[in-house]
Motif scaffolding. Sequence first.
Motif, PDB file in Angstrom:
ATOM      1  N   ILE A   1     -29.085 -46.759 -67.090  1.00 17.01           N
ATOM      2  CA  ILE A   1     -28.085 -47.315 -68.005  1.00 17.01           C
ATOM      3  C   ILE A   1     -27.206 -46.158 -68.480  1.00 17.01           C
ATOM      4  O   ILE A   1     -27.685 -45.226 -69.107  1.00 17.01           O
ATOM      5  CB  ILE A   1     -28.770 -48.017 -69.187  1.00 17.01           C
ATOM      6  CG1 ILE A   1     -29.633 -49.172 -68.672  1.00 17.01           C
ATOM      7  CG2 ILE A   1     -27.743 -48.516 -70.195  1.00 17.01           C
ATOM      8  CD1 ILE A   1     -30.584 -49.740 -69.704  1.00 17.01           C
ATOM      9  N   GLY A   2     -25.912 -46.242 -68.160  1.00 13.42           N
ATOM     10  CA  GLY A   2     -25.015 -45.121 -68.406  1.00 13.42           C
ATOM     11  C   GLY A   2     -25.090 -44.148 -67.252  1.00 13.42           C
ATOM     12  O   GLY A   2     -25.387 -42.971 -67.429  1.00 13.42           O
ATOM     13  N   VAL A   3     -24.795 -44.618 -66.063  1.00 16.26           N
ATOM     14  CA  VAL A   3     -25.009 -43.828 -64.847  1.00 16.26           C
ATOM     15  C   VAL A   3     -24.043 -42.657 -64.744  1.00 16.26           C
ATOM     16  O   VAL A   3     -24.328 -41.671 -64.060  1.00 16.26           O
ATOM     17  CB  VAL A   3     -24.932 -44.739 -63.600  1.00 16.26           C
ATOM     18  CG1 VAL A   3     -23.516 -45.217 -63.353  1.00 16.26           C
ATOM     19  CG2 VAL A   3     -25.496 -44.044 -62.375  1.00 16.26           C
ATOM     20  N   GLY A   4     -22.897 -42.745 -65.422  1.00 17.25           N
ATOM     21  CA  GLY A   4     -21.957 -41.628 -65.396  1.00 17.25           C
ATOM     22  C   GLY A   4     -21.530 -41.269 -63.987  1.00 17.25           C
ATOM     23  O   GLY A   4     -21.206 -42.129 -63.173  1.00 17.25           O
ATOM     24  N   GLN A   5     -21.553 -39.982 -63.689  1.00 15.30           N
ATOM     25  CA  GLN A   5     -21.146 -39.505 -62.369  1.00 15.30           C
ATOM     26  C   GLN A   5     -22.231 -39.692 -61.306  1.00 15.30           C
ATOM     27  O   GLN A   5     -22.016 -39.374 -60.138  1.00 15.30           O
ATOM     28  CB  GLN A   5     -20.773 -38.028 -62.449  1.00 15.30           C
ATOM     29  CG  GLN A   5     -19.590 -37.757 -63.354  1.00 15.30           C
ATOM     30  CD  GLN A   5     -19.440 -36.278 -63.667  1.00 15.30           C
ATOM     31  OE1 GLN A   5     -20.380 -35.499 -63.521  1.00 15.30           O
ATOM     32  NE2 GLN A   5     -18.265 -35.885 -64.115  1.00 15.30           N
ATOM     33  N   GLY A   6     -23.395 -40.188 -61.716  1.00 14.53           N
ATOM     34  CA  GLY A   6     -24.465 -40.472 -60.763  1.00 14.53           C
ATOM     35  C   GLY A   6     -25.439 -39.335 -60.536  1.00 14.53           C
ATOM     36  O   GLY A   6     -26.322 -39.439 -59.679  1.00 14.53           O
ATOM     37  N   VAL A   7     -25.336 -38.266 -61.328  1.00 17.72           N
ATOM     38  CA  VAL A   7     -26.173 -37.085 -61.083  1.00 17.72           C
ATOM     39  C   VAL A   7     -27.651 -37.369 -61.338  1.00 17.72           C
ATOM     40  O   VAL A   7     -28.518 -36.966 -60.552  1.00 17.72           O
ATOM     41  CB  VAL A   7     -25.698 -35.896 -61.937  1.00 17.72           C
ATOM     42  CG1 VAL A   7     -26.569 -34.666 -61.669  1.00 17.72           C
ATOM     43  CG2 VAL A   7     -24.236 -35.578 -61.657  1.00 17.72           C
ATOM     44  N   VAL A   8     -27.955 -38.069 -62.427  1.00 20.41           N
ATOM     45  CA  VAL A   8     -29.365 -38.362 -62.734  1.00 20.41           C
ATOM     46  C   VAL A   8     -29.949 -39.293 -61.678  1.00 20.41           C
ATOM     47  O   VAL A   8     -31.056 -39.062 -61.173  1.00 20.41           O
ATOM     48  CB  VAL A   8     -29.501 -38.980 -64.132  1.00 20.41           C
ATOM     49  CG1 VAL A   8     -30.932 -39.471 -64.370  1.00 20.41           C
ATOM     50  CG2 VAL A   8     -29.126 -37.959 -65.203  1.00 20.41           C
ATOM     51  N   LEU A   9     -29.223 -40.339 -61.321  1.00 20.46           N
ATOM     52  CA  LEU A   9     -29.738 -41.293 -60.335  1.00 20.46           C
ATOM     53  C   LEU A   9     -29.919 -40.617 -58.974  1.00 20.46           C
ATOM     54  O   LEU A   9     -30.899 -40.885 -58.264  1.00 20.46           O
ATOM     55  CB  LEU A   9     -28.783 -42.482 -60.223  1.00 20.46           C
ATOM     56  CG  LEU A   9     -29.387 -43.784 -59.674  1.00 20.46           C
ATOM     57  CD1 LEU A   9     -30.523 -44.269 -60.557  1.00 20.46           C
ATOM     58  CD2 LEU A   9     -28.319 -44.855 -59.557  1.00 20.46           C
ATOM     59  N   LYS A  10     -29.012 -39.724 -58.626  1.00 23.27           N
ATOM     60  CA  LYS A  10     -29.152 -38.972 -57.383  1.00 23.27           C
ATOM     61  C   LYS A  10     -30.397 -38.094 -57.415  1.00 23.27           C
ATOM     62  O   LYS A  10     -31.148 -38.002 -56.427  1.00 23.27           O
ATOM     63  CB  LYS A  10     -27.915 -38.107 -57.139  1.00 23.27           C
ATOM     64  CG  LYS A  10     -27.973 -37.297 -55.856  1.00 23.27           C
ATOM     65  CD  LYS A  10     -26.702 -36.489 -55.650  1.00 23.27           C
ATOM     66  CE  LYS A  10     -26.764 -35.685 -54.365  1.00 23.27           C
ATOM     67  NZ  LYS A  10     -25.532 -34.890 -54.150  1.00 23.27           N
ATOM     68  N   THR A  11     -30.655 -37.455 -58.566  1.00 22.53           N
ATOM     69  CA  THR A  11     -31.835 -36.602 -58.702  1.00 22.53           C
ATOM     70  C   THR A  11     -33.116 -37.426 -58.613  1.00 22.53           C
ATOM     71  O   THR A  11     -34.088 -37.015 -57.974  1.00 22.53           O
ATOM     72  CB  THR A  11     -31.788 -35.828 -60.035  1.00 22.53           C
ATOM     73  OG1 THR A  11     -30.556 -35.107 -60.117  1.00 22.53           O
ATOM     74  CG2 THR A  11     -32.945 -34.856 -60.146  1.00 22.53           C
ATOM     75  N   ILE A  12     -33.117 -38.600 -59.219  1.00 19.40           N
ATOM     76  CA  ILE A  12     -34.267 -39.495 -59.114  1.00 19.40           C
ATOM     77  C   ILE A  12     -34.504 -39.886 -57.659  1.00 19.40           C
ATOM     78  O   ILE A  12     -35.643 -39.899 -57.182  1.00 19.40           O
ATOM     79  CB  ILE A  12     -34.056 -40.740 -59.997  1.00 19.40           C
ATOM     80  CG1 ILE A  12     -34.175 -40.366 -61.481  1.00 19.40           C
ATOM     81  CG2 ILE A  12     -35.061 -41.844 -59.649  1.00 19.40           C
ATOM     82  CD1 ILE A  12     -33.797 -41.482 -62.426  1.00 19.40           C
ATOM     83  N   ALA A  13     -33.426 -40.203 -56.957  1.00 18.57           N
ATOM     84  CA  ALA A  13     -33.550 -40.575 -55.539  1.00 18.57           C
ATOM     85  C   ALA A  13     -34.168 -39.443 -54.737  1.00 18.57           C
ATOM     86  O   ALA A  13     -35.027 -39.676 -53.869  1.00 18.57           O
ATOM     87  CB  ALA A  13     -32.185 -40.948 -54.976  1.00 18.57           C
ATOM     88  N   GLU A  14     -33.753 -38.224 -55.006  1.00 20.10           N
ATOM     89  CA  GLU A  14     -34.278 -37.069 -54.284  1.00 20.10           C
ATOM     90  C   GLU A  14     -35.742 -36.814 -54.620  1.00 20.10           C
ATOM     91  O   GLU A  14     -36.535 -36.434 -53.759  1.00 20.10           O
ATOM     92  CB  GLU A  14     -33.444 -35.835 -54.630  1.00 20.10           C
ATOM     93  CG  GLU A  14     -32.020 -35.898 -54.100  1.00 20.10           C
ATOM     94  CD  GLU A  14     -31.116 -34.822 -54.684  1.00 20.10           C
ATOM     95  OE1 GLU A  14     -29.988 -34.680 -54.190  1.00 20.10           O
ATOM     96  OE2 GLU A  14     -31.530 -34.131 -55.644  1.00 20.10           O
ATOM     97  N   ARG A  15     -36.114 -37.041 -55.867  1.00 19.12           N
ATOM     98  CA  ARG A  15     -37.485 -36.767 -56.286  1.00 19.12           C
ATOM     99  C   ARG A  15     -38.440 -37.898 -55.941  1.00 19.12           C
ATOM    100  O   ARG A  15     -39.640 -37.682 -55.778  1.00 19.12           O
ATOM    101  CB  ARG A  15     -37.516 -36.487 -57.796  1.00 19.12           C
ATOM    102  CG  ARG A  15     -36.803 -35.210 -58.163  1.00 19.12           C
ATOM    103  CD  ARG A  15     -36.618 -35.049 -59.668  1.00 19.12           C
ATOM    104  NE  ARG A  15     -37.872 -34.921 -60.364  1.00 19.12           N
ATOM    105  CZ  ARG A  15     -38.097 -34.027 -61.342  1.00 19.12           C
ATOM    106  NH1 ARG A  15     -37.162 -33.169 -61.706  1.00 19.12           N
ATOM    107  NH2 ARG A  15     -39.255 -33.988 -61.951  1.00 19.12           N
ATOM    108  N   GLY A  16     -37.914 -39.128 -55.861  1.00 20.47           N
ATOM    109  CA  GLY A  16     -38.779 -40.275 -55.636  1.00 20.47           C
ATOM    110  C   GLY A  16     -39.080 -40.565 -54.184  1.00 20.47           C
ATOM    111  O   GLY A  16     -40.160 -41.053 -53.853  1.00 20.47           O
TER     112      GLY A  16
END
Length: 228
Positions: free
Chosen positions: A48-63
């Motif tokens: 929620i509040g994805v912004g530029q997508g950096v957090v979601l990208k990091t989650i994708a890489e870690r998950g």
Amino acid sequence: MQKSRQEITVRDIAAGYDAIAGKVFVSRDFYNEVLDIGPRFFGDILEIGVGQGVVLKTIAERGGAGIRSLTGIDLSPRLIGMARVAVPQARIVEADAAHLPFADASFDLAVMVDTFQYMLEPRRVLEEVRRVLRPGGKFLVTVPNRKWILFSRYIKTRKNIQPVEDKFYDYAEMSKLLADNRFAILKFKGADALRFYTSRHRYERALAVVFPFLHRYMKKLVFLCTRE
């Protein structure tokens, strides 16, 4: 001139973030420190509040393969466009956190990093997060700390470009807000800085292992919760 929380609308916020979309930046070190709190990244994940997508990208890489789906929402069309480029495998949609366009029990993990402090209806947002989480689902949320040891100096000197003013919390306030909305805290930590950023902050983290109370005086508070 920045509008007060009583005057500003969701449309104003969307336009404000469109205007600063290319200027919103937080260090990857901070994002990784937050995500280190310990959830296993699997199943269906919502930011929620994805912004530029950096957090979601990091989650994708870690998950990795444990992740079934990635979803992000934001109010800003410009930020949504940036997030879609950063995380092309994710579903990124325009939506208001107080009115999530998802069915009940849709996600295993909801994440709000550096976002909750801008919510105009924080209790309503927590109700929505709880609604879309599955039983046993996790909620990872950060807030800026009103009891940070450098808060007085920070509040006088900072240059805030956000379209809505931050709402600052301390540990007790945020804990109560989560409990009132039937979230149980699994883990808690401080992040970002006690007095120092970047490389020197690692020594503060080590010190907080010995003196855990120091977590409550860092710049950001990080909570990992589960819905009751």
